[in-house]
Scaffold this motif. Structure first.
Motif, PDB file in Angstrom:
ATOM      1  N   SER A 166       1.107  -1.231   0.235  1.00  0.00           N
ATOM      2  CA  SER A 166      -0.017  -0.106   0.270  1.00  0.00           C
ATOM      3  C   SER A 166       0.503   1.366   0.249  1.00  0.00           C
ATOM      4  CB  SER A 166      -0.811  -0.045   1.253  1.00  0.00           C
ATOM      5  OG  SER A 166      -0.405   0.009   2.317  1.00  0.00           O
ATOM      6  N   VAL A 167       2.194   0.913   0.316  1.00  0.00           N
ATOM      7  CA  VAL A 167       3.273   2.585   0.298  1.00  0.00           C
ATOM      8  C   VAL A 167       4.041   2.616  -0.226  1.00  0.00           C
ATOM      9  CG1 VAL A 167       5.076   3.404   2.007  1.00  0.00           C
ATOM     10  CG2 VAL A 167       3.092   2.215   2.731  1.00  0.00           C
ATOM     11  N   VAL A 168       4.107   1.342  -1.207  1.00  0.00           N
ATOM     12  CA  VAL A 168       5.230   1.817  -2.246  1.00  0.00           C
ATOM     13  C   VAL A 168       4.408   1.934  -3.480  1.00  0.00           C
ATOM     14  CG1 VAL A 168       7.423   1.361  -3.531  1.00  0.00           C
ATOM     15  CG2 VAL A 168       7.515   1.184  -1.479  1.00  0.00           C
ATOM     16  N   LEU A 169       4.351   0.562  -4.445  1.00  0.00           N
ATOM     17  CA  LEU A 169       3.490   0.025  -5.722  1.00  0.00           C
ATOM     18  C   LEU A 169       2.391   0.333  -5.479  1.00  0.00           C
ATOM     19  CD1 LEU A 169       6.602  -1.576  -6.503  1.00  0.00           C
ATOM     20  CD2 LEU A 169       5.773   0.425  -7.690  1.00  0.00           C
ATOM     21  N   GLY A 170       1.514  -0.320  -4.996  1.00  0.00           N
ATOM     22  CA  GLY A 170       0.419  -0.617  -4.911  1.00  0.00           C
ATOM     23  C   GLY A 170      -0.449   1.037  -4.433  1.00  0.00           C
ATOM     24  N   SER A 171       0.266   1.925  -3.891  1.00  0.00           N
ATOM     25  CA  SER A 171      -0.269   3.019  -3.982  1.00  0.00           C
ATOM     26  C   SER A 171      -0.786   3.451  -5.880  1.00  0.00           C
ATOM     27  CB  SER A 171       0.805   3.957  -3.217  1.00  0.00           C
ATOM     28  OG  SER A 171       1.567   4.681  -4.790  1.00  0.00           O
ATOM     29  N   ALA A 172      -0.946   3.400  -6.841  1.00  0.00           N
ATOM     30  CA  ALA A 172      -1.526   2.742  -7.585  1.00  0.00           C
ATOM     31  C   ALA A 172      -3.251   2.906  -7.198  1.00  0.00           C
ATOM     32  CB  ALA A 172      -0.991   2.354  -8.398  1.00  0.00           C
ATOM     33  N   GLU A 173      -3.036   1.888  -7.004  1.00  0.00           N
ATOM     34  CA  GLU A 173      -4.771   1.462  -6.473  1.00  0.00           C
ATOM     35  C   GLU A 173      -5.210   2.145  -5.292  1.00  0.00           C
ATOM     36  OE1 GLU A 173      -4.756  -2.436  -3.947  1.00  0.00           O
ATOM     37  OE2 GLU A 173      -7.214  -2.735  -4.872  1.00  0.00           O
ATOM     38  N   GLY A 174      -4.764   2.676  -4.546  1.00  0.00           N
ATOM     39  CA  GLY A 174      -5.864   3.082  -3.898  1.00  0.00           C
ATOM     40  C   GLY A 174      -6.106   4.907  -4.680  1.00  0.00           C
ATOM     41  N   GLY A 214      -6.506   4.524  -7.323  1.00  0.00           N
ATOM     42  CA  GLY A 214      -7.577   4.587  -8.674  1.00  0.00           C
ATOM     43  C   GLY A 214      -8.799   4.907  -7.725  1.00  0.00           C
ATOM     44  N   ARG A 215      -8.455   4.337  -6.677  1.00  0.00           N
ATOM     45  CA  ARG A 215     -10.023   4.429  -6.116  1.00  0.00           C
ATOM     46  C   ARG A 215     -10.548   5.382  -5.630  1.00  0.00           C
ATOM     47  NH1 ARG A 215     -11.501  -1.110  -5.234  1.00  0.00           N
ATOM     48  NH2 ARG A 215     -10.020  -2.157  -4.317  1.00  0.00           N
ATOM     49  N   PHE A 216      -9.554   6.196  -5.052  1.00  0.00           N
ATOM     50  CA  PHE A 216      -9.163   8.010  -4.940  1.00  0.00           C
ATOM     51  C   PHE A 216     -10.648   8.539  -6.137  1.00  0.00           C
ATOM     52  CE2 PHE A 216      -7.516  12.219  -5.410  1.00  0.00           C
ATOM     53  CZ  PHE A 216      -8.504  13.355  -3.928  1.00  0.00           C
ATOM     54  N   PHE A 217      -9.535   8.533  -7.366  1.00  0.00           N
ATOM     55  CA  PHE A 217     -10.883   8.890  -8.608  1.00  0.00           C
ATOM     56  C   PHE A 217     -11.713   8.673  -8.480  1.00  0.00           C
ATOM     57  CE2 PHE A 217      -5.948   9.531 -10.054  1.00  0.00           C
ATOM     58  CZ  PHE A 217      -5.409  10.407  -9.343  1.00  0.00           C
TER      59      PHE A 217
END
Lengths: 271, 271, 271, 271
Positions: free
Chosen positions: B102-110, B112-115
Motif C-alpha cells: 500500500s505504501v510503495v507500488l500499490g499506491s496506484a490502487e489507492g 484509482g479508488r480516490f479518483f
C-alpha cells in the motif's frame, strides 16, 4: 553496526563481534543456548525480557493450539508449491504463510484489537459489560463481523479456546481480556440474535494480552506456530506426495462457463 | 473441469482438452500465439475481450512506465534473496513483489479508488472541482494522505506522469479520470498548503480507468511491470552479485542501542 | 547512486535524477513510454538493447503461450491465499509464483540448458543428431528425465509447442535450438522406447535461444507470463470466490491414516 | 477428510470433528495444549512421537542458536517489505524466509547430508576418519565447498557451534555425527590447507541427527527459528522504521555504469 543512542537509525535486538553474539543484551552462547526454551527465547526477542513461568506456559499453550488443523488452505498451498518446486522448501513455507491473512489465521490480531478497545474503555471491572455492548454495536453498525467468535466445524464450542482459558486460569494469568472475551460471548445472542462461541483466534489474544504479550505482535503467534505445522506437512509431502492429488481434486470441483466453440469438451488441465 | 452454468463453482478464464486450450473462449494456439502481443493478451485475460489499439497503447505505456526505477527496496530484497538462495529464482521474484504494498507500488490502487470516488460524485463535467474539493477535504479530515501526488526525488513533476497524460491524449482516451487527477493537482496548494505534482502512481490509474481497464485489477499493473524489472535485476545479479554488498552497507547504517556488557564492541554480522 | 566504472559495486540497469529516469541508458519518459511495447521494454531491460521486430514477435508468442492454462496448482495456491488474505494481492501473486519451480513451469530453464549443451557440442549442422543422442543417453544414465517433452493432457502433441515453432519459422528465427528440439523428439522413441512430443516448456527455450534471448533469464518468461494469468484469476476471485471451494474439495480427497482413539470419526477441517 | 488406509491419498498428521482435533493421534485440547511445550509439539508434528527430555533440550538449543543474528539480509528484506507493505505482516515474514536458501541458512541441510553420507560409510567408529577424508576429497574434486565450516565474522570459532556441542554432551546425545563434524574440522587444514571451524550451520545438523531428528526436515529448524527473529524485528519496525533507512544506504553503495547521455548526473531513486 556501531553502538549508538536510541533514534531512528538504531535497533535494540542484536549485535555481535567475533567472540560474542548479543541478543537483547544477553550473551547468546553463554546465557541462552541450552538454558532457555525456544518459547522463552521468542518472548525475549519480542519484549527484551525473559517471561515468567506462567507467561511462558500461556505462550506455549497458544503456539501449540494454533500450529496445526489438518489440510487447511495454507497447508494445501504449501504442499502444492513443494510438489512444483521441490528445490526450495523455504518457498513452500512462504507460500503457506502468505495465507495467514486477515480472514483466516490473522484474525487473532483483529480480535486482540477488539478486546483491547473494550479494555481501554473499562476503567474498573464494573463497566466491562457496558463497554463490550457498546463496541459490539459499533462493529455491527459499521457492518463489521465480531472477530474471534464462531467456527464452521467447531460449532458448539472450540475445544482449543476452552482449553486456553483453562490454562490461563491455571497459570493465574486470566484477567480483563479473558473476562471481556467471555462477556462478549454471553452478550452475542441478545445483541446479534446468534449464539457464537469464542474460537481459537479469540482465545489466543485474550490469554496473551492478559499475560503481557505485546498487542502489535499478536499475528506473530499464528505465523510462528503454523511454520511448525507447515514444516511437518512438507516433510510428509516428500515421502507422501499429495500436492498434485489435491490440486487435481480442486480443479475437478470447478466448471468452466466462459464462451466456447461448438463441440468443445474440456478435459482438465495441469499447466 | 466440466462446463457448467455461471455460479460460484465456475470460472470463465480457461479450459482445455488434449487438442485445444481455450483462453477467454479463444483458441490459444490458433488465435492468440503469434497473433496478439503479451499486453493484448493480458487485457484479454482480465476483461474477456481484446483491447482496441488505443487501449493497448495506454496499457503498454503504464507497464513501461512502472517496470523499473533503480535500486528500490523491492529490487534490493529480491537481489539479497537470490544471493542467499540462488536455487530458486521464483523465490527472489516473490520476495520483490511482496514489497508492492500500500505504501510503495500499490499506491496506484489507492489513487484509482480516490479518483473513482470523485468520478462517481460528478454527474456532468461541471461538478468535478466541487467533488474533488469535497473528497480531498474528507481525506484530510480522516488524516489520510492524498494518494498519487508528490515524489521524494521527482519533486517538481514526475516525468513519467506527464508523459502518461500525453500518451492518453495522443490515444484519444484522456477522459474524466485524467481531468480529475489534474484538477486535484491544481486544488492541492489551496486545500493543503502544499504543491504536489501527480506522480506515476497517480497517472497510471487515471489513464487506465479512462481506457476502460478494471479498477479492481489496478495493482496488477505495477505487479506485472515490476516482475519484468525484477527478472532483469536477477539476471544481472547472477553475473554481478550486489546482494551482499548492499546488505553490508545497509547493516552498517544501523546502530545497536540495546543493553550490552561492559567492554563489548560490535563488529557487524552476517548470519 | 553514483556513476562509476564497471565493477562489483555497479549496476547497468537504471539511474535517475529529478528530471530524468534512465533505463539501460535511454530516457524512460522521452524515449520509451508510449513508444515501445511492454514486451520490447522487457527485452531492453534484460539485454540492454531493443529487440528486432522478429525477436519481439517470438518473445510475445512465448509469453502468450505460457500465461494461462486453467486451474493449475499455482493458480489454486494464489486463489486460496487471496481468500484467506484479501488485504494483500501481492501476497497471492507471490504464492502463485513460488510454484514456478523446477518441476512445473521452471522446466523451461532445464530444457534450455539441455538444448544449449547439445548446441555447444555441435560445431556444424552435421553432428547435431550425434550430439543429441549422446546427451540423451547421458541424461538417462544419470537417471534424469529429458526436460521439455511429454504432457499429461496434451499427449499426442502440445498445440502451443507446434505453434511456437511455426511462429519462429515465420519470423525467420528458427535455428539450431529448434532443430535440436525437433531432433530429440525424433530420437526419443528409439533411445527411450517412448514417443514424447516437445511440450511448451521445450518449445519456449528452443525458440527464445534461437532469437538471442539470454539463457540465464529463461525462467523469467514463465514467471512474467504467469503473473499476468495470476492477476486475471485474482481479479475473478474477488467477484467469484473459488479459493475455499477448491480447498474444501482438495481436503475431501485426502484421508487420515494416523492413530486415532476408538470411536473417533473425522469431519474435515478448515483451520 | 475420511479415515483410510495408508496410501498416496492419506496423511497421518491431523484430523478433526466438531469436538476433537487430533494431532498425530493425540487430542490437541486434552493432551497437548498446556501440557507440552511448543518445541515438544514441533517434534511431535514432525515425527509422530513426543521427544525425550534430552531430545527436547537439543532441539530447543538449536532453535535458540539460529533464531537471531542482527541485521542479516533476510531481516533487511523483511523490514523493507513491511515498510512498503505494512498491511501484510505475513508478506514481510515470507520475504525474510525466502532468503533461507542454500547459501545462507539452508546450509544446515547441506551440512547434514554431508555428515550423513560419511556416517553411512562408517560401519564402526574406527573408519570415521577415513570416510571423512574420502568425502572431503570428493567434494573438493567436484569443486564443492565443504558445508558447515567457516564464518566471515566468527573466524576463530563460532560460539554457537561450540555451545551446541556442549549441550549435546550434557544431554548425553553427542554421537557419531558430532564426532564426524569434529573430525572434519581437524582434517580440514591438512586436506584443504585452510583451518575453518565448525559453524552454527554445521553444529545444528550434527547435534540434531545424533538426537534422532529427521534429516529431511533439517531446513525446518532455521526456518522456524528465523520466523521468531523476523517477528521480533517486524514488531520493532512498527515503532522504529529502519526499512527505508537501510534501503537508502544500500542504494548509495551501488554505482551506475550503464550508458548515459552527456551531462546526466544521477541522484538516487526510491521508486
Amino acid at each position: 553496526m556501531k553502538i549508538g543512542r536510541q533514534d531512528e537509525r538504531s535497533s535494540a535486538i542484536s549485535a555481535s563481534n567475533a567472540d560474542t553474539i548479543l541478543v537483547r543484551g544477553r550473551d547468546l552462547a553463554r546465557e541462552l543456548i541450552g538454558r532457555v526454551s525456544f518459547t522463552e527465547h521468542f518472548w525475549l526477542l519480542l519484549t527484551g525480557a525473559l517471561p515468567s513461568a506462567p507467561q511462558r506456559r500461556v505462550l506455549d499453550a497458544t503456539l501449540v493450539a494454533i500450529a496445526e488443523h489438518g489440510m487447511v488452505p495454507s497447508v494445501q498451498a504449501a504442499r502444492m508449491t513443494l510438489a512444483a518446486a521441490p528445490e526450495a522448501l523455504q518457498g513452500a513455507v512462504a507460500a503457506g504463510l502468505l495465507g495467514c491473512g486477515s480472514v483466516v489465521l490473522g484474525s487473532a490480531e483483529g480480535a486482540g484489537r477488539f478486546f483491547a478497545e473494550i479494555a481501554a474503555r473499562t476503567p474498573g471491572a464494573g463497566g466491562l459489560e457496558a463497554a463490550a455492548t457498546q463496541r459490539v454495536q459499533e462493529y455491527r453498525s459499521a457492518g463489521r463481523a465480531i472477530p474471534g467468535y464462531g467456527h464452521p466445524l467447531h460449532r458448539g464450542y472450540d475445544p482449543r479456546a476452552r482449553r486456553l482459558f483453562e490454562v490461563a486460569e491455571e497459570a493465574g494469568l486470566a484477567g480483563r481480556h479473558v473476562a471481556i472475551a467471555r462477556a462478549v460471548e454471553t452478550l452475542l445472542p441478545q445483541l446479534t440474535g446468534k449464539a457464537l462461541a469464542v474460537n481459537v483466534s479469540g482465545a489466543i489474544p485474550a490469554v496473551l494480552l492478559d499475560a503481557g504479550y505485546p498487542l502489535a505482535a499478536l499475528k506473530g503467534v499464528p505465523l510462528l506456530a503454523r511454520t511448525a505445522g507447515l514444516v511437518a506437512h512438507l516433510l510428509e509431502e516428500q515421502t507422501r506426495p499429495l500436492g498434485f492429488v489435491m490440486s487435481h481434486a480442486a480443479a475437478e470441483a470447478i466448471d468452466y462457463d466462459g464462451p466456447k466453440p461448438p463441440g468443445f469438451v474440456p478435459e482438465g488441465g495441469d499447466g
